[in-house]
Write an enzyme that holds these catalytic residues in place. Structure first.
Site, short mmCIF file in Angstrom:
data_model
loop_
_atom_site.label_atom_id
_atom_site.label_comp_id
_atom_site.label_asym_id
_atom_site.label_seq_id
_atom_site.Cartn_x
_atom_site.Cartn_y
_atom_site.Cartn_z
N GLU A 194 0.60 -0.87 -0.23
CA GLU A 194 0.14 0.13 -0.16
C GLU A 194 0.69 1.16 -0.09
OE1 GLU A 194 -3.87 1.87 2.14
OE2 GLU A 194 -2.15 0.83 3.62
N ARG B 38 1.15 5.17 0.79
CA ARG B 38 -0.19 5.49 1.87
C ARG B 38 0.16 7.82 1.48
NH1 ARG B 38 -1.79 5.54 6.70
NH2 ARG B 38 -2.25 7.42 6.11
N ARG C 158 -4.79 8.88 2.77
CA ARG C 158 -5.64 8.60 4.29
C ARG C 158 -5.87 10.37 4.30
NH1 ARG C 158 -8.52 6.12 4.30
NH2 ARG C 158 -7.16 3.56 4.31
N GLU D 122 -9.61 11.24 9.10
CA GLU D 122 -9.74 9.08 9.52
C GLU D 122 -8.59 8.56 9.60
OE1 GLU D 122 -11.87 6.41 6.91
OE2 GLU D 122 -13.89 8.34 7.47
N HIS E 269 -11.97 4.81 8.94
CA HIS E 269 -11.67 4.57 9.73
C HIS E 269 -12.11 5.37 11.13
CE1 HIS E 269 -8.95 2.81 6.95
NE2 HIS E 269 -8.04 2.90 7.35
N LYS F 26 -13.63 -1.82 4.24
CA LYS F 26 -12.48 -1.69 5.29
C LYS F 26 -12.82 -1.22 5.99
CE LYS F 26 -8.31 -0.51 5.70
NZ LYS F 26 -6.86 0.45 5.83
N ARG G 290 -5.73 -8.75 13.95
CA ARG G 290 -4.32 -8.69 12.22
C ARG G 290 -3.61 -9.83 12.55
NH1 ARG G 290 -3.29 -3.76 11.20
NH2 ARG G 290 -3.53 -2.27 12.97
N SER H 111 2.07 2.50 9.72
CA SER H 111 1.15 3.51 8.98
C SER H 111 -0.22 3.20 10.01
CB SER H 111 0.55 3.10 7.41
OG SER H 111 -0.53 1.93 7.61
N GLN I 249 0.34 -2.18 13.83
CA GLN I 249 1.23 -3.21 13.36
C GLN I 249 2.50 -3.79 13.39
OE1 GLN I 249 1.68 -0.55 9.66
NE2 GLN I 249 -0.91 -0.40 9.87
#
Length: 270
Positions: A60, A62, A96, A100, A157, A184, A227, A246, A250
């Site tokens: 991804e 960002r 993003r 959010e 988000h 998502k 996750r 991000s 994570q």
């Protein structure tokens, strides 16, 4: 603003698998996506090398963390570079917004133009559009992306709290109703019960016939379980870090891969 509650038509529970570059999103083990979080061109080069070594399933970009994201020429050169270095992996483009959890403000016209230009570039496979953006923008992005053969994640988000489980289900249904290829929702839990609510919402959707691959994330340390155990309740993609995260919670690619593989073997052995 879109309503959260809509009528949901029961369908046969046959998942619409999103196939991108030999990666089947919505089928089998939860896929690992690594975010490329790079403010400068130097960082893009460095992180691209690190990510390639980590061998994720997906990447991804960002864009809201890239300092020249509103410079169209610079952005296209950067996307071309990322495509050249990481093009063997499905590439998600995400801007993003600050509301959010993103890093930059954008007007609605800037947001719309950015996504439409990126879709037309041919450098990305999937584009993320925020559900609570302007309704017409969401619809236009989905239509334009599908015309160009690009898949769409419609996302929401909340970095402050987690809404009740029934509302999570309703919001997912509304997101799916837009025509999203992948739906998502990522939220911040205030306690463990809200983590359970996120997982239970995804499970309920699967049980009532949902066909759209879901990304279901409970953020922060409390939500790490969402996750790592996603295949058990219907989470199709999990995000991991190969250096710079991000979002809170994570974990490293290697740690996530180990956990997801273990869960996959448990499920396969049932």
């Amino acid at each position: 603003m879109r309503p959260d509650r809509i009528t949901y038509i029961r369908r046969e529970a046959v998942m619409k698998v999103v196939n991108v570059k030999n990666v089947a999103i919505g089928e089998g083990m939860t896929k690992i996506c690594v975010p490329l979080v790079a403010p400068t061109d130097y960082d893009v080069d460095y992180q691209s090398r690190i990510i390639a070594k980590s061998e994720p399933d997906m990447v991804e970009f960002r864009a809201d963390m890239y300092e020249k994201c509103f410079d169209s020429d610079a952005l296209m050169k950067t996307l071309e570079k990322i495509h050249d270095k990481l093009g063997r992996y499905p590439l998600i483009f995400t801007f993003r917004t600050k509301g959010e959890g993103g890093c930059m403000d954008a007007t609605l016209s800037q947001y719309r133009d950015l996504l439409i230009d990126v879709i037309a570039s041919g450098y990305v496979d999937i584009v993320d559009v925020e559900y609570f953006s302007d309704t017409e923008i969401v619809d236009e992005v989905i239509a334009e992306a599908h015309m160009k053969g690009v898949y769409v994640i419609v996302s929401n988000h909340d970095f402050k709290t987690t809404i009740p489980m029934e509302q999570i289900v309703d919001r997912f249904k509304s997101i799916i109703f837009t025509g999203a290829d992948i739906a998502k929702i990522a939220m911040m839990p205030e306690d463990g019960s809200q983590v359970v609510d996120m997982m239970q919402a995804a499970k309920e959707l699967q049980e009532c016939g949902n066909q759209t691959p879901l990304i279901v994330i409970s953020m922060g340390e409390l939500g790490v379980e969402t996750r790592t155990t996603g295949e058990m309740y219907g989470n199709s993609v999990s995000f991991a870090t190969a250096g710079i995260p991000s979002a809170p919670g994570q974990i490293s690619v290697d740690a996530l891969r180990s956990q997801l593989t273990m869960i996959h073997h448990i499920i396969a052995g049932r």
